[in-house]
Design a protein around this motif. Sequence first.
Motif, short mmCIF file in Angstrom:
data_model
loop_
_atom_site.label_atom_id
_atom_site.label_comp_id
_atom_site.label_asym_id
_atom_site.label_seq_id
_atom_site.Cartn_x
_atom_site.Cartn_y
_atom_site.Cartn_z
N ARG A 407 14.07 29.66 17.43
CA ARG A 407 13.76 28.60 16.47
C ARG A 407 13.18 27.35 17.11
N THR A 408 13.73 26.96 18.27
CA THR A 408 13.27 25.74 18.92
C THR A 408 13.20 25.98 20.43
N VAL A 409 12.13 25.49 21.05
CA VAL A 409 11.90 25.69 22.49
C VAL A 409 11.52 24.37 23.12
N LEU A 410 12.11 24.08 24.28
CA LEU A 410 11.76 22.89 25.06
C LEU A 410 11.29 23.31 26.44
N VAL A 411 10.26 22.64 26.92
CA VAL A 411 9.79 22.80 28.30
C VAL A 411 9.79 21.43 28.94
N ASP A 412 10.56 21.30 30.01
CA ASP A 412 10.68 20.02 30.71
C ASP A 412 11.14 18.92 29.76
N GLY A 413 12.00 19.30 28.81
CA GLY A 413 12.55 18.34 27.86
C GLY A 413 11.68 18.06 26.65
N LYS A 414 10.47 18.61 26.61
CA LYS A 414 9.55 18.38 25.49
C LYS A 414 9.65 19.55 24.51
N VAL A 415 9.77 19.24 23.23
CA VAL A 415 9.82 20.28 22.21
C VAL A 415 8.43 20.86 22.00
N VAL A 416 8.30 22.17 22.20
CA VAL A 416 7.01 22.84 21.98
C VAL A 416 7.06 23.78 20.77
N LYS A 417 8.26 24.11 20.32
CA LYS A 417 8.46 24.86 19.08
C LYS A 417 9.66 24.25 18.39
N ARG A 418 9.52 23.94 17.11
CA ARG A 418 10.60 23.28 16.39
C ARG A 418 10.82 23.98 15.05
N ASP A 419 12.05 24.41 14.81
CA ASP A 419 12.41 25.04 13.54
C ASP A 419 11.46 26.18 13.19
N GLY A 420 11.11 26.97 14.21
CA GLY A 420 10.30 28.16 14.00
C GLY A 420 8.81 27.94 14.00
N VAL A 421 8.36 26.72 14.22
CA VAL A 421 6.92 26.41 14.17
C VAL A 421 6.47 25.84 15.51
N LEU A 422 5.42 26.46 16.11
CA LEU A 422 4.86 25.94 17.35
C LEU A 422 4.23 24.58 17.11
N GLU A 423 4.52 23.63 17.98
CA GLU A 423 3.94 22.29 17.84
C GLU A 423 2.70 22.10 18.72
N VAL A 424 2.42 23.07 19.57
CA VAL A 424 1.33 22.90 20.53
C VAL A 424 0.02 23.47 20.03
N ALA A 425 0.00 24.08 18.84
CA ALA A 425 -1.24 24.68 18.35
C ALA A 425 -1.17 24.89 16.86
N ASP A 426 -2.34 24.81 16.22
CA ASP A 426 -2.51 25.20 14.83
C ASP A 426 -2.73 26.71 14.83
N LEU A 427 -1.72 27.46 14.39
CA LEU A 427 -1.79 28.92 14.53
C LEU A 427 -2.96 29.52 13.77
N ALA A 428 -3.26 29.04 12.59
CA ALA A 428 -4.38 29.59 11.83
C ALA A 428 -5.69 29.41 12.59
N ALA A 429 -5.85 28.24 13.19
CA ALA A 429 -7.08 27.97 13.93
C ALA A 429 -7.16 28.79 15.22
N VAL A 430 -6.06 28.82 15.97
CA VAL A 430 -6.12 29.47 17.27
C VAL A 430 -6.19 30.99 17.14
N THR A 431 -5.55 31.58 16.13
CA THR A 431 -5.69 33.03 15.95
C THR A 431 -7.11 33.38 15.54
N ALA A 432 -7.74 32.53 14.74
CA ALA A 432 -9.15 32.77 14.38
C ALA A 432 -10.04 32.69 15.61
N GLN A 433 -9.75 31.73 16.50
CA GLN A 433 -10.52 31.63 17.75
C GLN A 433 -10.34 32.88 18.61
#
Length: 486
Positions: A407-433
């Motif tokens: 559900r939630t992932v931190l790297v070096d103390g920074k949240v990169v996934k929160r409540d099941g949603v990646l914060e580092v990318a727009d999934l719709a955009a990046v999967t299309a790319q």
Amino acid sequence: MSSHRTLVRNGHILTMDPALGDFPAGDVLIEDGAIVAVGPSLPVTDAEILDATGHLVLPGLIDTHRHTWQSLVRGICGDWTLADYYFGIRLGVSPAYTPDDVRLGNFYGGIDALNAGVTTLLDFSHCNNTPDHSDGAVRGLQEAGIRAAFCYGFFESSPEASRFGEHQARVADFHRIADTYFASDGLLTLGVSLSEIFGLPWEHTVAELAAARERGALLVNHAGCVFGSVLATGITEMEALGLLGPDMVHVHCCSFGDAEWEAIARTGGKVSISVETELNMGFGRPVFERCRRHGVRPTLSADVVSLNSGDLWHELRYGLGFARAEADLPVNTAGSMPGSVTYTAREALNWSTVNAAEALGLGDKIGSLTPGKRADLMLVGGPALEQHPRVDPYATLVFQTTAADVRTVLVDGKVVKRDGVLEVADLAAVTAQADAAADRILGRLRDAGRALPGTPEGAWAAVEPTAREFHEQAVREAKNKGGRHL
């Protein structure tokens, strides 16, 4: 300077540190990216709160061998052998990648890993077809925000029309990459991915080893993965020349005998097991029992998402199932049933946490929720059926968990996934790319008339004479220098 504090509150804490143990209801305090304290009901009021109620909290998983760039051709190798992979991916698909394809592949592969709770990769980067490709590989990992050992590969994917030139030009480019991106500490550390031993002149292998050690870089090599061939062997020869060491991760090792295993154990080498790749592509048996017999702590890797998932939960459950079955085979063959399991679920989780951190030379930074280490961790749980009831947390993780349960992932103390949603990318955009990039890469191959995988008849037999010539070079050097253990 003001500090940023985060409190992961009221989770079931699995520290993976035997000295700390577990806390069925506990907190993790993070300050400026480091774990400051772990325990029940920490008296903290001035921190951002991550409510972990109903979740397992544990270290991020660590993958000790992944060809991250191949995320753009996911699943293409589903029915390919190792020879098909070598000719289809290494000599076919790789030359069709542009530098930006490598960047996108590493970015996409990095966020795929993060989504599944894999916070650290050993990126075995061997699509460095030009210096621009090398830059793209590093930048993709940086953009993903994942912790990684970037292991520069010297492999020539276009031997008949190299865009790099002589091998020494690749070594020079490795030093350029080291100077450009690794002058200071960060999420990325430097490594070297050796070309297949005896796949090129011995002096080039020695040059790759020397370049790595000049920079204090981690070393990783494909080892013992081609039965009936000297290709990817070389362990005893390297030991005889004093070239092995605890800074090396040996990947696969399926075809090795006792002499090679004794050399790895003697020199403190680490071992990475790629369960799905090995079982599906004809490598042979994953080497859990050989590791146990020789006192080597195993680690796990996804290897190629061009075949299988980048989700280490798969590797954990496949690996534990295979390891148990192989350990039980002598008992079954004798007409009996085992009285207990040989490996536990908790032990399996060590493979991708503390063992893997040590293998990457990062045991003092990651791998457990120990105060003083960096805050790479995840919260696993949520509403999924397979997460309830949670009778044994280690069994739930190894046998029941998927990327969606992270559900939630931190790297070096920074949240990169929160409540099941990646914060580092727009999934719709990046999967299309990613989809568009795959179409372009495979389109280039079609336009060039290159059929995949394109494996020639008798593929391994065709390369064996050259491999044996390079093997003899190593043997002669070892004998001339009076090498031991040969």
